[in-house]
Design an enzyme around this catalytic site. Structure first.
Site, mmCIF file in Angstrom:
data_model
loop_
_atom_site.group_PDB
_atom_site.id
_atom_site.type_symbol
_atom_site.label_atom_id
_atom_site.label_comp_id
_atom_site.label_asym_id
_atom_site.label_seq_id
_atom_site.Cartn_x
_atom_site.Cartn_y
_atom_site.Cartn_z
ATOM 1 N N ARG A 1 43.717 19.625 -36.675
ATOM 2 C CA ARG A 1 44.579 19.701 -37.870
ATOM 3 C C ARG A 1 44.240 20.900 -38.759
ATOM 4 N NH1 ARG A 1 47.570 15.089 -39.618
ATOM 5 N NH2 ARG A 1 47.921 13.787 -37.822
ATOM 6 N N ARG B 1 47.687 20.610 -44.642
ATOM 7 C CA ARG B 1 47.816 20.462 -46.101
ATOM 8 C C ARG B 1 46.638 20.907 -46.947
ATOM 9 N NH1 ARG B 1 49.566 14.436 -45.458
ATOM 10 N NH2 ARG B 1 48.052 14.845 -43.838
ATOM 11 N N ARG C 1 55.724 24.043 -46.891
ATOM 12 C CA ARG C 1 56.229 22.663 -46.856
ATOM 13 C C ARG C 1 57.004 22.275 -48.113
ATOM 14 N NH1 ARG C 1 57.348 18.999 -45.788
ATOM 15 N NH2 ARG C 1 55.949 17.254 -45.456
ATOM 16 N N ASP D 1 53.738 18.425 -33.774
ATOM 17 C CA ASP D 1 53.157 17.094 -33.929
ATOM 18 C C ASP D 1 53.277 16.409 -32.579
ATOM 19 O OD1 ASP D 1 52.177 15.158 -36.227
ATOM 20 O OD2 ASP D 1 53.400 13.964 -34.877
ATOM 21 N N TYR E 1 53.504 4.216 -31.491
ATOM 22 C CA TYR E 1 54.502 4.601 -32.503
ATOM 23 C C TYR E 1 55.897 4.133 -32.097
ATOM 24 C CZ TYR E 1 51.119 7.389 -35.033
ATOM 25 O OH TYR E 1 50.035 7.773 -35.768
HETATM 26 O O1 CP3 Z 1 45.918 20.356 -35.319
HETATM 27 C C1 CP3 Z 1 46.792 21.092 -35.797
HETATM 28 O O2 CP3 Z 1 46.590 21.861 -36.757
HETATM 29 C C2 CP3 Z 1 48.157 21.110 -35.157
HETATM 30 C C3 CP3 Z 1 49.141 20.255 -35.747
HETATM 31 C C4 CP3 Z 1 49.083 18.748 -35.580
HETATM 32 C C5 CP3 Z 1 49.728 17.879 -36.505
HETATM 33 N N1 CP3 Z 1 49.648 16.615 -36.023
HETATM 34 C C6 CP3 Z 1 50.388 18.305 -37.740
HETATM 35 C C7 CP3 Z 1 50.724 17.308 -38.768
HETATM 36 C C8 CP3 Z 1 48.563 17.955 -34.558
HETATM 37 C C9 CP3 Z 1 47.744 18.340 -33.352
HETATM 38 C C10 CP3 Z 1 48.939 16.608 -34.858
HETATM 39 C C11 CP3 Z 1 48.634 15.473 -33.977
HETATM 40 C C12 CP3 Z 1 48.935 14.113 -34.414
HETATM 41 N N2 CP3 Z 1 50.004 13.667 -35.140
HETATM 42 C C13 CP3 Z 1 48.190 12.990 -34.040
HETATM 43 C C14 CP3 Z 1 46.986 13.021 -33.157
HETATM 44 C C15 CP3 Z 1 45.831 13.638 -33.835
HETATM 45 C C16 CP3 Z 1 45.181 12.790 -34.847
HETATM 46 O O3 CP3 Z 1 44.952 13.288 -35.956
HETATM 47 O O4 CP3 Z 1 44.859 11.644 -34.522
HETATM 48 C C17 CP3 Z 1 48.795 11.852 -34.612
HETATM 49 C C18 CP3 Z 1 48.314 10.432 -34.504
HETATM 50 C C19 CP3 Z 1 49.951 12.299 -35.294
HETATM 51 C C20 CP3 Z 1 50.957 11.471 -36.005
HETATM 52 C C21 CP3 Z 1 51.093 11.831 -37.407
HETATM 53 N N3 CP3 Z 1 51.641 13.017 -37.873
HETATM 54 C C22 CP3 Z 1 50.761 11.051 -38.547
HETATM 55 C C23 CP3 Z 1 50.130 9.656 -38.465
HETATM 56 C C24 CP3 Z 1 51.101 11.772 -39.674
HETATM 57 C C25 CP3 Z 1 51.053 11.309 -41.106
HETATM 58 C C26 CP3 Z 1 49.668 11.258 -41.602
HETATM 59 C C27 CP3 Z 1 49.224 12.632 -42.001
HETATM 60 O O5 CP3 Z 1 48.147 13.052 -41.569
HETATM 61 O O6 CP3 Z 1 49.981 13.248 -42.768
HETATM 62 C C28 CP3 Z 1 51.611 13.029 -39.245
HETATM 63 C C29 CP3 Z 1 52.088 14.141 -40.090
HETATM 64 C C30 CP3 Z 1 51.491 15.487 -39.831
HETATM 65 N N4 CP3 Z 1 51.220 16.048 -38.606
HETATM 66 C C31 CP3 Z 1 51.157 16.445 -40.829
HETATM 67 C C32 CP3 Z 1 50.675 17.584 -40.169
HETATM 68 C C33 CP3 Z 1 50.230 18.886 -40.784
HETATM 69 C C34 CP3 Z 1 51.363 16.275 -42.323
HETATM 70 C C35 CP3 Z 1 52.765 16.635 -42.623
HETATM 71 C C36 CP3 Z 1 52.914 17.067 -44.051
HETATM 72 O O7 CP3 Z 1 53.028 16.180 -44.909
HETATM 73 O O8 CP3 Z 1 52.947 18.268 -44.288
#
Ligand code: CP3
Length: 349
Positions: A28, A32, A41, A77, A155
């Site tokens: 990640r 943010r 964003r 994502d 999901y």
């Molecule tokens: O790693 C990176 O920088 C690449 C981008 C990336 C995102 N999500 C961006 C994201 C990657 C590799 C993921 C994977 C992801 N997404 C997983 C597996 C990895 C992990 O952390 O367990 C899972 C379970 C998700 C599902 C997901 N996406 C959730 C549960 C959420 C909401 C919770 C949260 O962390 O905000 C997201 C949103 C998400 N994915 C954001 C980002 C940058 C936040 C979006 C925002 O509000 O800007």
């Protein structure tokens, strides 16, 4: 140019070769905690950013340009591939991902489509081409990724994030044939998507099975998850790039996780890295495993915990430094900057 990339510390560590310094990237890392990300964003929804290759490429490069990590990960994502399969996805502010038409019956699973990645995820493949055009001459590898079938199924069935995975496990236990159909469809779509990411220029591929170990014990992992992750890793042998097999909560059965495949095994923060590596086997590289909350503390404590992780590696080839799970949005950028520099400078050989 290709040599520069192949000789990068990250790819050398994947192959368990000697490195100039331990490579570091953070799960990640584009997100943010960075003001540059929040600025984009503020003007676009999450799905719009993912579907606009220029924006996704720009965000992917932000942490590399600001902190100099040894690898980039494409901004996207794990959930968007579900859209082309027939699920209605939205990222809701303050709530996280929501699926408005979750699946619950065999008929729902039969209806799921398995579109090829160029149709389903063409925007991310294009973002990969844009990013690699920029990073390959700089010798920085790009990691492509996808969600693993179980994590995606949770999901698709729960309709969003879950604590106990009740509906997912009820379907899995009571309707094994429906479960098999669902997991196969997900495995087909993700394996195809991952291979196409490598074709588009990704130098390594990470499979995220983030919720496997939080939901299932050893026997259920072996019976209900492993065959499908194995399918994916077998298929990815054709991609000819290193693969990273990441999960959390699987510390007590990391040997079974490793048995699925993966050039590199991702280790969460719930197990000391030396104990994990012994379980995984020294014929694999490992990635991890600083507890992400440590980055919310003062630098002296961060340093102590980083030294602990590095000490457990004990100079062995094949370690990629990372967190045990994704970085939190509340981490100060100054800590990230110091962390990357500290690992790169203090592991020089
Ligand atoms: O790693 C990176 O920088 C690449 C981008 C990336 C995102 N999500 C961006 C994201 C990657 C590799 C993921 C994977 C992801 N997404 C997983 C597996 C990895 C992990 O952390 O367990 C899972 C379970 C998700 C599902 C997901 N996406 C959730 C549960 C959420 C909401 C919770 C949260 O962390 O905000 C997201 C949103 C998400 N994915 C954001 C980002 C940058 C936040 C979006 C925002 O509000 O800007």
């Amino acid at each position: 140019m290709t040599n520069l990339l192949q000789n990068s510390n990250f790819l050398r560590a994947c192959r368990r070769e000697a490195v100039d310094h331990t490579p570091i990237w953070l799960m990640r890392q584009a997100g943010r905690y960075m003001p540059e990300y929040r600025a984009i964003r503020a003007k676009h929804t999450m799905l719009d950013v993912i579907r606009t290759p220029e924006l996704a490429a720009e965000i992917t490069l932000q942490p590399i340009n600001a902190f100099g990590m040894d690898a980039a990960i494409i901004f996207s994502d794990i959930l968007p591939p579900l859209v082309g399969m027939g699920l209605e996805l939205e990222f809701v502010k303050g709530e996280g991902p929501v699926i408005y038409n979750p699946i619950s019956t065999t008929a729902d699973i039969e209806k799921l489509q398995t579109p090829p990645a160029e149709e389903n995820m063409g925007f991310t493949l294009e973002a990969i081409r844009l990013v690699t055009a920029e990073l390959t001459p700089r010798g920085v590898p790009l990691i492509g990724f996808a969600g693993a079938p179980f994590t995606l199924a949770s999901y698709a069935i729960e309709g969003g994030s879950s604590k106990n995975y009740e509906k997912t496990k009820a379907l899995m236990y009571q309707f094994p044939e429906a479960w098999d159909m669902l997991m196969r469809k997900l495995a087909i779509v993700q394996a195809d998507y991952l291979r196409k990411q490598a074709q588009a220029g990704a130098s390594a591929l990470q499979l995220f099975d983030s919720w496997a170990g939080l939901a299932l014990g050893t026997q259920d992992y072996v019976r209900y998850i492993r065959p499908y992750n194995q399918l994916i890793f077998t298929e990815l042998e054709k991609a000819n790039v290193p693969t990273i097999n990441f999960s959390t909560g699987t510390a007590h059965y990391l040997d079974e996780v490793a048995a699925c495949g993966g050039t590199v095994i991702g280790v969460d923060w719930r197990i000391p890295l030396d104990v994990a590596w012994e379980k995984v086997g020294y014929d694999r590289a490992v990635q991890g495993n600083l507890d992400p909350t440590v980055l919310l503390t003062e630098w002296e404590f961060v340093q102590e915990r980083v030294d602990d992780v590095l000490g457990r590696v004990n100079g062995r080839s094949g370690h990629i430094f990372n967190l045990g799970h994704g970085i939190f949005p509340t981490v100060p950028t100054d800590t990230v900057k110091r962390l990357v520099a500290y690992v790169q400078e203090n592991t020089q050989r």
